[in-house]
Design a protein around this motif. Structure first.
Motif, PDB file in Angstrom:
ATOM      1  N   ALA A   7     -23.319  -2.059 -78.713  1.00 12.67           N
ATOM      2  CA  ALA A   7     -23.308  -1.065 -77.635  1.00 12.67           C
ATOM      3  C   ALA A   7     -21.879  -0.817 -77.150  1.00 12.67           C
ATOM      4  N   THR A   8     -21.112  -1.872 -77.013  1.00 13.73           N
ATOM      5  CA  THR A   8     -19.735  -1.755 -76.549  1.00 13.73           C
ATOM      6  C   THR A   8     -18.883  -0.974 -77.546  1.00 13.73           C
ATOM      7  N   LEU A   9     -19.155  -1.158 -78.840  1.00 12.73           N
ATOM      8  CA  LEU A   9     -18.463  -0.384 -79.870  1.00 12.73           C
ATOM      9  C   LEU A   9     -18.652   1.110 -79.618  1.00 12.73           C
ATOM     10  N   TYR A  10     -19.873   1.527 -79.324  1.00 10.10           N
ATOM     11  CA  TYR A  10     -20.134   2.949 -79.097  1.00 10.10           C
ATOM     12  C   TYR A  10     -19.561   3.431 -77.768  1.00 10.10           C
ATOM     13  N   PHE A  11     -19.491   2.572 -76.770  1.00  9.47           N
ATOM     14  CA  PHE A  11     -18.801   2.944 -75.530  1.00  9.47           C
ATOM     15  C   PHE A  11     -17.347   3.256 -75.841  1.00  9.47           C
ATOM     16  N   GLY A  12     -16.722   2.421 -76.661  1.00 11.22           N
ATOM     17  CA  GLY A  12     -15.328   2.649 -77.028  1.00 11.22           C
ATOM     18  C   GLY A  12     -15.143   3.908 -77.858  1.00 11.22           C
ATOM     19  N   LEU A  13     -16.000   4.099 -78.856  1.00 12.58           N
ATOM     20  CA  LEU A  13     -15.884   5.281 -79.709  1.00 12.58           C
ATOM     21  C   LEU A  13     -16.120   6.563 -78.920  1.00 12.58           C
ATOM     22  N   PHE A  14     -17.098   6.546 -78.031  1.00 15.42           N
ATOM     23  CA  PHE A  14     -17.337   7.737 -77.215  1.00 15.42           C
ATOM     24  C   PHE A  14     -16.233   7.935 -76.186  1.00 15.42           C
ATOM     25  N   ALA A  66     -27.020   0.885 -73.663  1.00 15.81           N
ATOM     26  CA  ALA A  66     -26.705  -0.350 -72.932  1.00 15.81           C
ATOM     27  C   ALA A  66     -27.992  -1.041 -72.472  1.00 15.81           C
ATOM     28  N   GLY A  67     -28.952  -0.256 -72.014  1.00 15.05           N
ATOM     29  CA  GLY A  67     -30.239  -0.823 -71.615  1.00 15.05           C
ATOM     30  C   GLY A  67     -30.945  -1.486 -72.782  1.00 15.05           C
ATOM     31  N   LEU A  68     -30.898  -0.852 -73.939  1.00 12.40           N
ATOM     32  CA  LEU A  68     -31.510  -1.452 -75.131  1.00 12.40           C
ATOM     33  C   LEU A  68     -30.824  -2.761 -75.497  1.00 12.40           C
ATOM     34  N   LEU A  71     -31.999  -5.443 -73.299  1.00 13.67           N
ATOM     35  CA  LEU A  71     -33.368  -5.858 -73.607  1.00 13.67           C
ATOM     36  C   LEU A  71     -33.489  -6.454 -75.009  1.00 13.67           C
ATOM     37  N   SER A  72     -32.358  -6.763 -75.613  1.00 10.80           N
ATOM     38  CA  SER A  72     -32.295  -7.410 -76.940  1.00 10.80           C
ATOM     39  C   SER A  72     -32.944  -6.581 -78.040  1.00 10.80           C
ATOM     40  N   ALA A  73     -32.730  -5.286 -78.003  1.00 12.08           N
ATOM     41  CA  ALA A  73     -33.198  -4.424 -79.090  1.00 12.08           C
ATOM     42  C   ALA A  73     -32.435  -4.790 -80.359  1.00 12.08           C
ATOM     43  N   PRO A  74     -32.998  -4.500 -81.514  1.00 11.67           N
ATOM     44  CA  PRO A  74     -32.301  -4.814 -82.762  1.00 11.67           C
ATOM     45  C   PRO A  74     -30.946  -4.113 -82.855  1.00 11.67           C
ATOM     46  N   VAL A  75     -29.976  -4.835 -83.365  1.00 12.68           N
ATOM     47  CA  VAL A  75     -28.626  -4.300 -83.514  1.00 12.68           C
ATOM     48  C   VAL A  75     -28.648  -3.051 -84.396  1.00 12.68           C
ATOM     49  N   MET A  76     -29.472  -3.047 -85.423  1.00 15.97           N
ATOM     50  CA  MET A  76     -29.526  -1.884 -86.311  1.00 15.97           C
ATOM     51  C   MET A  76     -30.032  -0.641 -85.577  1.00 15.97           C
ATOM     52  N   LEU A  77     -30.928  -0.801 -84.610  1.00 15.65           N
ATOM     53  CA  LEU A  77     -31.384   0.334 -83.816  1.00 15.65           C
ATOM     54  C   LEU A  77     -30.228   0.903 -83.002  1.00 15.65           C
ATOM     55  N   ILE A  78     -29.454   0.023 -82.407  1.00 10.56           N
ATOM     56  CA  ILE A  78     -28.311   0.467 -81.609  1.00 10.56           C
ATOM     57  C   ILE A  78     -27.300   1.193 -82.490  1.00 10.56           C
ATOM     58  N   SER A  84     -25.596   7.954 -85.217  1.00 14.85           N
ATOM     59  CA  SER A  84     -26.165   9.302 -85.339  1.00 14.85           C
ATOM     60  C   SER A  84     -25.684  10.190 -84.201  1.00 14.85           C
ATOM     61  N   PHE A  85     -25.689   9.635 -83.004  1.00  9.59           N
ATOM     62  CA  PHE A  85     -25.277  10.404 -81.830  1.00  9.59           C
ATOM     63  C   PHE A  85     -23.807  10.809 -81.947  1.00  9.59           C
TER      64      PHE A  85
END
Length: 130
Positions: A7-14, A66-68, A71-78, A84-85
């Motif tokens: 999640a933090t990776l995508y915060f940085g990329l965005f 971040a919410g996912l 809640l310990s969602a799978p890393v691949m889902l994130i 994709s986003f």
């Protein structure tokens, strides 16, 4: 990689994408000599809308990601949602930035954005209730 790291990776990329869009608005302002508003200038209007569209869509999806992670969602889902986003938002920025009319990038970017928002919202509800 943990869910929080993904999640933090995508915060940085965005964060970098949003910075690039902001710099583009400044670049167009200088080129078109429009120091306030859009000056009824089409190039300026497009640059502002590209940034504005991202400002409208990016925060809610990143909050969902971040919410996912929380809640310990799978890393691949994130990664699937974040990657994709990011691709969708880049396509949208290129498409809308190049033309105020319809374009492949704008259409595909919008479609990907809508799908990712829907899947992120659904996943947040699913993981919160299970």
């Amino acid at each position: 990689m943990t869910a929080f790291a993904a999640a933090t990776l995508y915060f940085g990329l965005f964060g970098l994408l949003m910075l690039a869009l902001k710099i583009n608005v400044g670049r167009v302002r200088g080129k078109e000599k429009v120091m306030f508003g859009d000056g009824a200038n089409e190039a300026m209007q497009r640059a502002i809308r590209v940034q504005g569209n991202a400002v409208e869509d990016v925060p809610i999806v990143l909050i969902g990601i971040a919410g996912l992670a929380a809640l310990s969602a799978p890393v691949m889902l994130i990664h699937a949602l974040g990657g994709s986003f990011l691709a969708g938002r880049i396509l949208h920025a290129i498409g809308l930035g190049g033309s105020s009319g319809s374009s492949f990038g704008r259409m595909v970017g919008t479609l990907v954005t809508l799908i990712v928002q829907l899947v992120t919202a659904g996943a947040c509800i699913w993981f919160a209730l299970t």
